[in-house]
Design an enzyme around this catalytic site. Structure first.
Site, PDB file in Angstrom:
ATOM      1  N   ASP A 297       0.852  -1.585   0.402  1.00  0.00           N
ATOM      2  CA  ASP A 297       0.165  -0.265   0.474  1.00  0.00           C
ATOM      3  C   ASP A 297       0.952   1.280   0.446  1.00  0.00           C
ATOM      4  O   ASP A 297       2.256   1.178   0.053  1.00  0.00           O
ATOM      5  CB  ASP A 297      -0.671  -0.157   1.232  1.00  0.00           C
ATOM      6  CG  ASP A 297      -2.178   0.610   0.679  1.00  0.00           C
ATOM      7  OD1 ASP A 297      -2.073   1.526   0.134  1.00  0.00           O
ATOM      8  OD2 ASP A 297      -3.394   0.895   1.614  1.00  0.00           O
TER       9      ASP A 297
HETATM   10  C1  BGC Z   1      -5.456   3.056  -0.228  1.00  0.00           C
HETATM   11  C2  BGC Z   1      -5.287   2.068  -1.449  1.00  0.00           C
HETATM   12  C3  BGC Z   1      -4.797   2.807  -2.981  1.00  0.00           C
HETATM   13  C4  BGC Z   1      -3.590   3.240  -3.182  1.00  0.00           C
HETATM   14  C5  BGC Z   1      -2.892   4.018  -3.678  1.00  0.00           C
HETATM   15  C6  BGC Z   1      -3.610   4.216  -0.561  1.00  0.00           C
HETATM   16  O1  BGC Z   1      -3.546   5.084   0.164  1.00  0.00           O
HETATM   17  O2  BGC Z   1      -5.137   2.925   0.622  1.00  0.00           O
HETATM   18  O3  BGC Z   1      -6.433   0.620  -1.709  1.00  0.00           O
HETATM   19  O4  BGC Z   1      -5.161   1.899  -3.843  1.00  0.00           O
HETATM   20  O5  BGC Z   1      -3.493   4.306  -1.499  1.00  0.00           O
HETATM   21  O6  BGC Z   1      -3.926   5.398  -4.624  1.00  0.00           O
END
Ligand code: BGC
Length: 763
Positions: A297
Site C-alpha cells: 500500500d
Molecule cells: C490506499 C489504497 C490505494 C492506494 C493508491 C492508498 O492510500 O489505501 O487502497 O490503492 O492508496 O491510491
C-alpha cells in the site's frame, strides 16, 4: 497464400535473428512465457531488477518539459535509468504514452511500465460505491459494472486497477466500509470473483485484450477490523476469525485469477501486514500458490518505521522483501536500499528474482512486451469513455443497488399525477456528492441529481427547498469535509414547502466525501443539522419519504421509528437521480438487500448478523444476568439481508430432502417463494446455516447460498439450494478445515432475521 506464408516466415526469422543478436530473445512471442521471463531476467542487472520492484506516483506534467529538482526530477531520472517498474495515477493516452516512451525507448532493456490506478467504482462514468453495488446481490450486474470500468480505464491507457477491495468489515465507523462488499465472507467471496472477472475477463487469455485490466485484491489482510473503526489502526485477531471471516474473499479472488494483491497499512497481531511473511509468503504464495505479485500500500514499507517494527529504511526494505512484498508503492525504499542489501549479503538474490519474475509475468500476460503501447489509442479513448452503453450499465447497477428499508403507509411508489411534492435537502440537488469517494478520473458535478431525476416526471407539482447545507464549501478527495452544524436559516422555507405538499421527499445523509479513506466517524447519525431538519419537517407534514445518502450504515433510530418510508440510496454514481426517481415512481421495483447490519446506535458496534451466541444469549428468568444492554435493544435497526419491495413475498414448504446425510453428500434444500402482492418483483432468497455444536463454536447464522428470483404477481417458484462440504465446514485456529458431524439448522428467507427453519443431521 503460400508466398505470404513464406514471406512471414522469413520476416519472423530475420526479426528473431536480430532480437537474438541484441539479446532480446525474450521478445520472441513463439517462446513459452516462463522461458521469456527467465531470458529477460538473465539480461537484467541487479539495479534493473530492483527497479521493476519500484512504483512511483504520477508527478509532473509528463507531456511538458522535464522536471527540475525535488522528487519529480528523481523519478524522471529513475525512469530513464530503468529503475521504475510501474507508475500509478498517470492517466490519459497522451500522458501514459509519454512515460511509457521513456522506459521503452530510453532504457537499456525497454521493459514496459504497468500503469496502475484506483478504478474502484467506475472510471469516468461512475457506478454506485462498491458497498451499494453489493446490496444488489446481483453478480452479473456487478461483473458488468467492473467491465465498464475496465473498458473506460483501459481506453485511458491504464492496465491495472487497485481493486477490488475485498475487506470484510464489521465496522460502520470505518470510512472504507464503502469500498468493500460489507460484512459477510460468503457474499463477499462471490462479489470478489465477479469483480475480478469483470476487470480481467474470465480467463488469463482475456488479459491480452485491450479492454481488460489486471485486478488487485486488497488489503491483505484484516484492514477492515481496524480497532474502534479508527483508520489505519491495529487489528488483533485469532486465526479462526482470520481464516473464516477475512480470508475467504481473498481466496475467491485468487481462484478467479486475480493478478495482484495489495497489502495494507494495519498491524495484524502486532506485525505490519506489509512485513508479514505469514500472510504474504506462507498463506498467499505457499499455501495458495499465488503466482502474481504483491504491491504494497502507499508508502506502507516506510510506515513500518513509524509502527515501531523497522529501525530504519534498510531494515524496512529487508523486512518487507523477506515477507513477500514484491513492489514498493511510493516509499522510495526498495530502490534506495535493496541492491545494496543484496550486495552485502543481507537479502538473498533469490528473493529479488522471485519478486521480479512475478512482476514480469503479469506484464507479459498483459501483452505489454509484445506491444507496450497497446492501450494507447486516441481514437478508442475518445469513443469508449462516457458512452451511452456505459451510462446504461451504471444506471442498471444503480437501480439494483437501492434498498427499500421501510414503506409503512404505502407512500411509495408515488402517484404519477395530481400530487404536490416537496423535495427537501441539499443532497437532493447535489451533482457531486453522489459520485462517491473514489472518483479521481471523473469530472466534478457530473452526477444526475435526485432533483433532476424527479423533474423528468412531469405529472406532479414539484417544489424544491434545500432546508440546510450539509457540507458547505469545496469538498475534495484529500481534504476534511466541513459540516454545517449551526446554520438552520433555511429551515422555515423547507417547512413551508412541506406544509403545502401531499408528500415530502427528503434527501439526507452523508456527503460522498464523508466516507472512504481517512474518514472514520464516531457518530453514525445524520451529520450536522439534518436530524433537526427532519424532525421539524415531520412536525408540519409526517408524510415523508426519507432518501438516505451514505457510504456506511447509519444509526437513525428516530427516523426508523417515525418516518413512514425510507429508501437507502447510498452514493449511486453518475446516474443517481435517474435511478432514485425510477424507484420512487415505481418504474423500477426495488429489490436490493443490505450487505451490512444497520445499528440502532454507535454503542452497539461491532454489530453483525453472523455473531456468536453467549452462554446467556436470551433472557430466561427475567433477571439482569444475560447478554444485553440496559439502555438499548441489542438487535440491529435493520438486519443484514433486509430489504423490501413494492410487492410482498411469502415463503413456504421449506424442505430438506433427507433428515440425515453422510459427510460429503450434497444436502438438497428447497423452498417455495410466492409473490403475494400487486407488483412484479425481484426477491433475493437467502440460505443460512448454523452448525449447532462444533469443536469451535460457530456463528448463530452463516450465509451459505442466495438466489435472485424474479416473480410476476401471483407467481410461485421453487428455489433449490445444495450444500456441500465447502459450505458446511470451518477453519480451526490451526487453519485446518473441518466438517464435523452433528445437527445443522437451516434458515431460508428474505432477510437474516426473517426465515423459515428446519434441520438435518450430518453423520
Ligand atoms: C490506499 C489504497 C490505494 C492506494 C493508491 C492508498 O492510500 O489505501 O487502497 O490503492 O492508496 O491510491
Amino acid at each position: 497464400m503460400k508466398l505470404n506464408k513464406t514471406l512471414t516466415g522469413i520476416a519472423t526469422f530475420l526479426l528473431m535473428t536480430q532480437l537474438n543478436a541484441q539479446n532480446k530473445s525474450y521478445l520472441d512471442q513463439s517462446k513459452p512465457l516462463e522461458e521469456r521471463i527467465s531470458l529477460l531476467l538473465k539480461e537484467m542487472t541487479l539495479e534493473e531488477k530492483v527497479g521493476q520492484m519500484n512504483q512511483y506516483n504520477g508527478f509532473w506534467e509528463v507531456t511538458g518539459p522535464a522536471p527540475k529538482g525535488g522528487t519529480a526530477e528523481l523519478k524522471y531520472d529513475h525512469l530513464k535509468k530503468g529503475w521504475v517498474g510501474s507508475m500509478l495515477t498517470v492517466r490519459g493516452v497522451k500522458e501514459v504514452r509519454a512515460v511509457q516512451k521513456i522506459v521503452v525507448e530510453e532504457t537499456r532493456l525497454g521493459i514496459p511500465l504497468i500503469i496502475g490506478f484506483d478504478v474502484i467504482h467506475g472510471y469516468k462514468t461512475l457506478s454506485p460505491i462498491p458497498l451499494a453495488e453489493a446490496a444488489s446481490w446481483d453478480l452479473e450486474a456487478i461483473k458488468k459494472s467492473a467491465q465498464v470500468a475496465a473498458l473506460e480505464a483501459s481506453a485511458s491507457g491504464i492496465n491495472w486497477t487497485f481493486g477490488p477491495n475485498v475487506d470484510v468489515t464489521h465496522e460502520a465507523r470505518w470510512g472504507r466500509i464503502m469500498e468493500g462488499a460489507g460484512e459477510d465472507p460468503f457474499l463477499g467471496s462471490k462479489i470478489a470473483k465477479a469483480r475480478v472477472q469483470g476487470f480481467q475477463g474470465d480467463t488469463k487469455a482475456d488479459l491480452l485484450k485491450t479492454n481488460t485490466i489486471a485486478a488487485t485484491a486488497k488489503h491483505f489482510a484484516a484492514y477492515g477490523y481496524a480497532e474502534a473503526g479508527l483508520e489505519y489502526n491495529r487489528v488483533e485477531m485469532g486465526n479462526a476469525e482470520l481464516y473464516n471471516m477475512v480470508l475467504p474473499p481473498f481466496k475467491a479472488a485468487k481462484e478467479a485469477g486475480v493478478r495482484s494483491f495489495m497489502n495494507g497499512f494495519n498491524l495484524l497481531n502486532g506485525i505490519p501486514v506489509t512485513g508479514s511473511g505469514f500472510l504474504q509468503r506462507k498463506i498467499l504464495k505457499k499455501d495458495w500458490k499465488f503466482d502474481g505479485f504483491v504491491i504494497t500500500d502507499y508508502s506502507s514499507i516506510r510506515e513500518m518505521i513509524a509502527h515501531g517494527f523497522a529501525k530504519d529504511e534498510s531494515d524496512a526494505a529487508t523486512k518487507a522483501v523477506v515477507a513477500g512484498a514484491d513492489m514498493d508503492m511510493e516509499s522510495y525504499i526498495y530502490v534506495a536500499e535493496l541492491a545494496k542489501l543484496v550486495r552485502e549479503g543481507k537479502v538473498k538474490q533469490e528473493l529479488i528474482d522471485d519478486a521480479v519474475t512475478r512482476i514480469l509475468r503479469v506484464k507479459f500476460e498483459l501483452g505489454l512486451f509484445d506491444d507496450p503501447y497497446k492501450y494507447l489509442d486516441e481514437k478508442r479513448e475518445k469513443e469508449s469513455i462516457g458512452t451511452k452503453a456505459s451510462h446504461e450499465a451504471v444506471l442498471d447497477m444503480a437501480r439494483k443497488s437501492i434498498v427499500l428499508l421501510k414503506n409503512d403507509k404505502n407512500l411509495l411508489p408515488l402517484k404519477k399525477s395530481g400530487q404536490k411534492i416537496a423535495l427537501i435537502g441539499e443532497l437532493a440537488a447535489d451533482k457531486n456528492s453522489p459520485l462517491g469517494s473514489w472518483r479521481i478520473a471523473s469530472d466534478d458535478n457530473t452526477a444526475v441529481s435526485v432533483l433532476e431525476g424527479l423533474q423528468k416526471y412531469k405529472g406532479n407539482q414539484l417544489t424544491y427547498e434545500k432546508g440546510a447545507d450539509v457540507a458547505p464549501g469545496k469538498t475534495t478527495f484529500i481534504d476534511e469535509v466541513k459540516i454545517n452544524t449551526a446554520d438552520t436559516s433555511e429551515f422555515e422555507a423547507a417547512k413551508t414547502a412541506a406544509k403545502n405538499a401531499d408528500v415530502v421527499i427528503i434527501v439526507l445523509g452523508e456527503h460522498g466525501f464523508q466516507s472512504g479513506e481517512g474518514r472514520s466517524r464516531t457518530d453514525l447519525g445524520l451529520p450536522g443539522v439534518q436530524q433537526e431538519l427532519l424532525e421539524e419537517v415531520y412536525n408540519v407534514n409526517p408524510n415523508i419519504v426519507l432518501v438516505l445518502n451514505n457510504g456506511r450504515p447509519l444509526a437513525i433510530p428516530w427516523a426508523a421509528e417515525n418516518i413512514p418510508a425510507i429508501v437507502e440510496a447510498w452514493q449511486l454514481g453518475t446516474e443517481t437521480g435517474n435511478a432514485v426517481a425510477e424507484v420512487l415512481y415505481g418504474d423500477y421495483n426495488p429489490g436490493g438487500k443490505l450487505p451490512v447490519t444497520f445499528p440502532r446506535n454507535v454503542g452497539q458496534l461491532p454489530v453483525y448478523y453472523n455473531h456468536y451466541s453467549t452462554g446467556r444469549y436470551n433472557n430466561t428468568d427475567g433477571l439482569v444476568f444475560w447478554s444485553h444492554y440496559i439502555d438499548s435493544d441489542k438487535t440491529p435497526q435493520f438486519a443484514f439481508g433486509h430489504g423490501l419491495s413494492y410487492t410482498t413475498f411469502e415463503y413456504s414448504d421449506l424442505k430438506i430432502e433427507k433428515p440425515e446425510y453422510q459427510k460429503g453428500d450434497p444436502v438438497k434444500i428447497s423452498v417455495k417463494v410466492s409473490n403475494t402482492g400487486n407488483y412484479d418483483g425481484k426477491e433475493i432468497v437467502q440460505l443460512y446455516i448454523h452448525d449447532v455444536t462444533a469443536s469451535l463454536a460457530r456463528p448463530v447464522k452463516e450465509l451459505k447460498g442466495f438466489e435472485n428470483v424474479f416473480l410476476r404477481k401471483g407467481e410461485t417458484k421453487t428455489v433449490n439450494f445444495v450444500l456441500t462440504d465447502a459450505e458446511l465446514g470451518f477453519y480451526t485456529n490451526e487453519a485446518q478445515y473441518l466438517v464435523e458431524p452433528g445437527t445443522f439448522e437451516i434458515f431460508v428467507g428474505g432477510s437474516s432475521d426473517k426465515t423459515l427453519t428446519s434441520q438435518f443431521e450430518l453423520k
